[in-house]
Design an enzyme around this catalytic site. Sequence first.
Site, PDB file in Angstrom:
ATOM      1  N   PRO A   1       0.820  -1.217   0.000  1.00  0.00           N
ATOM      2  CA  PRO A   1       0.000   0.000   0.000  1.00  0.00           C
ATOM      3  C   PRO A   1       0.845   1.255   0.000  1.00  0.00           C
ATOM      4  O   PRO A   1       1.797   1.386   0.771  1.00  0.00           O
ATOM      5  CB  PRO A   1      -0.814  -0.133   1.287  1.00  0.00           C
ATOM      6  CG  PRO A   1      -0.960  -1.613   1.459  1.00  0.00           C
ATOM      7  CD  PRO A   1       0.348  -2.192   0.986  1.00  0.00           C
ATOM      8  N   CYS A   2       0.493   2.173  -0.890  1.00  0.00           N
ATOM      9  CA  CYS A   2       1.394   3.282  -1.186  1.00  0.00           C
ATOM     10  C   CYS A   2       0.879   4.638  -0.735  1.00  0.00           C
ATOM     11  O   CYS A   2       1.500   5.649  -1.003  1.00  0.00           O
ATOM     12  CB  CYS A   2       1.638   3.342  -2.700  1.00  0.00           C
ATOM     13  SG  CYS A   2       0.114   3.516  -3.655  1.00  0.00           S
ATOM     14  N   GLN A   3      -0.252   4.708  -0.035  1.00  0.00           N
ATOM     15  CA  GLN A   3      -0.822   6.013   0.296  1.00  0.00           C
ATOM     16  C   GLN A   3       0.149   6.966   0.996  1.00  0.00           C
ATOM     17  O   GLN A   3       0.209   8.134   0.653  1.00  0.00           O
ATOM     18  CB  GLN A   3      -2.082   5.847   1.156  1.00  0.00           C
ATOM     19  CG  GLN A   3      -3.276   5.317   0.409  1.00  0.00           C
ATOM     20  CD  GLN A   3      -3.326   3.804   0.388  1.00  0.00           C
ATOM     21  OE1 GLN A   3      -2.317   3.137   0.566  1.00  0.00           O
ATOM     22  NE2 GLN A   3      -4.497   3.238   0.171  1.00  0.00           N
TER      23      GLN A   3
END
Length: 661
Positions: A118-120
Amino acid sequence: MRRQHYGVPLERSDCLELRRHRNSCKPENFGKWLGGFGADKRLAVDLFSGAGGLSLGLERAGWTVAAAVDFDERALQTHAANFPGMSLHMDLGNPDERDRLVEILEPAKIDLVAGGPPCQPFSRAGRSKIRSLVEHHGRDPHDRRKELWSAYLDVVKRLRPRAVLMENVPDMGLGDDFFVVRTIEEQLEDLGYATQIRLVDAWKYGVPQHRKRLILLARNDVECFSWRKELEHDQRTTLRDAIGDLPVLPVVPTERVGQRELPYEEPSELSKFAQDMRKRARKDRVWDHMTRRVRADDAEIFSSMDSTTLYSQISPELQRYKADHFTDKYKKLDWSDLSRSITAHIAKDGYWYIHPDQEQPRTLTVRESARVQTFPDKFRFAGTRSDAFRQIGNAVPPLLGEAAAEALLPVGDGQSAEGGLRPHWRTVREDLTAWARGQRDAENWYQLPGRHMSGLQAAVVAILSGTRMQPAQLSAMVEVVRGLTSMNTASLEALTTAAPTEAAKARVARLSVMVGESSAWEDEKKVRESLMLKPAEATVYRLLIAEDLLWVGQGALRVAARLHGSASDRTNRLSDGRVDLVKLVGAGEDAPLRMAALRLIGTSICRAKEPVCDACPLSQYCADRESLSSDHLFTEVPNETNDRDTVPAQSRQAGRTVGRR
């Protein structure tokens, strides 16, 4: 239905339930699956799989996904319906869950581990959102998603596949000087993998949208990453190619737009892309061609727009948002161009994705969004319409995943090299480190971080870094403060006396604010603020006190580009240029030393003109050396100097010694 202030009736779409793939399995019968459907297949694992965009790319490239892992139950339902193998609901941030995953996979020979942690927190939009949640809604500022790359790497280390593929937003690298990416590369190299980083424009591999992604590849069989040829601009898949064949949807403001199932009639001319998307779909049906209801005022706005219309140009009486704050609130797409990047935000509203047809004043449908992400029409998404949009927006475009996976296809017998590989760039970094240590122990001590370099000396070099003076003059000035950790009146006067020009004296005068402040020199932030260091000066200062960062100066970029045989120092300095630089800097405690050494080489030896290749410690690795014309090669460092681009010529002999083993 009650309209409230939305201007349309509030509604939730139906919730699509999907049956599992006929060749799916669960952990308890995984062994039987391996002996049946999974036998003799090249197996992959997809971590943080979401709905399966990357899984589909792997499948298209020749792998079978034995296991996909995610924490999103709706996305896993979608995955289980579209793929064989296991779709596992796990929190990979939990070490116990990782133990369980490795235990489940123990009977299998996993050839490839893929995934997109996950890159948020890495994206600009994600960081802004998280900062708001921390400030206004009590969100824990330590977002565990930042560490999920470490969980991903932990699984790789324990499964030891032949190949590794990681996909993420470019900001995962650009946002933190590639610190995480460099760390991952270093640890993979420790395990015997060769690695490659690429910033990839998805449209160059057939994806009909503007979308740049960071791809990290690793393999331990051969040091070879052969990507297919990129498409030229006139070969790109336009929005018309992508969705022009889908049924026209009549739009009546506030009424339902589209349906779960609609008739499909293939046009007489179907683009190659659309032909690919229609494979194995029902010939007379299209699924999930539906979107949100349209407000009456939005229908009027959409009809009046073209692809160049800004929100501020919309009729003021129709504007619901402040035009100065929402300059790109609405975006109408262009038939003859690429779509803007499909993101998870499309689950909230579709204003960035207004259909290009004037006769269809609406936003893109689920099926159109899936097409733009390169999901074929046979691929269904579990849950509500919003669930589908979110899954599509979070996905890796399958065609991009396919192109990246192809670069990892086995070569020869496809067996891991015994004892692993010794990557080329690791050898280059070792030579660079050895040269830098030699320079640090000689006359160039003040250009490189180490125990000899105090905050005071780093600050002196930093404030003088933009002046024009001979190398010997700069060296003489820094010698005045050599060994000092703080400044008094006498040392300031001596430094001023040593300054050869009025400009240099003026810069030295800035140090007066810290005379007598003995402990302050150990406070990096206070030094920068007290001396009012300019951004470029602050970067040099931080580098010399051994902060792990990328100094994106033209000289260092030039060295990296020449070693790679690229033009990144002239074409894409802040993106591809940094990627080339990363390979030379690496990670670990010597990374700042290597970065400073590249600055040194780039400003004294590897000049744009008159490079002194015989003095360069990396000349044997330089892809561009043969292409440099003979009249640009010199055996001595030129006399003409600029303080920003030079160091003392004493580096010549040390360069020859280490560079010619």
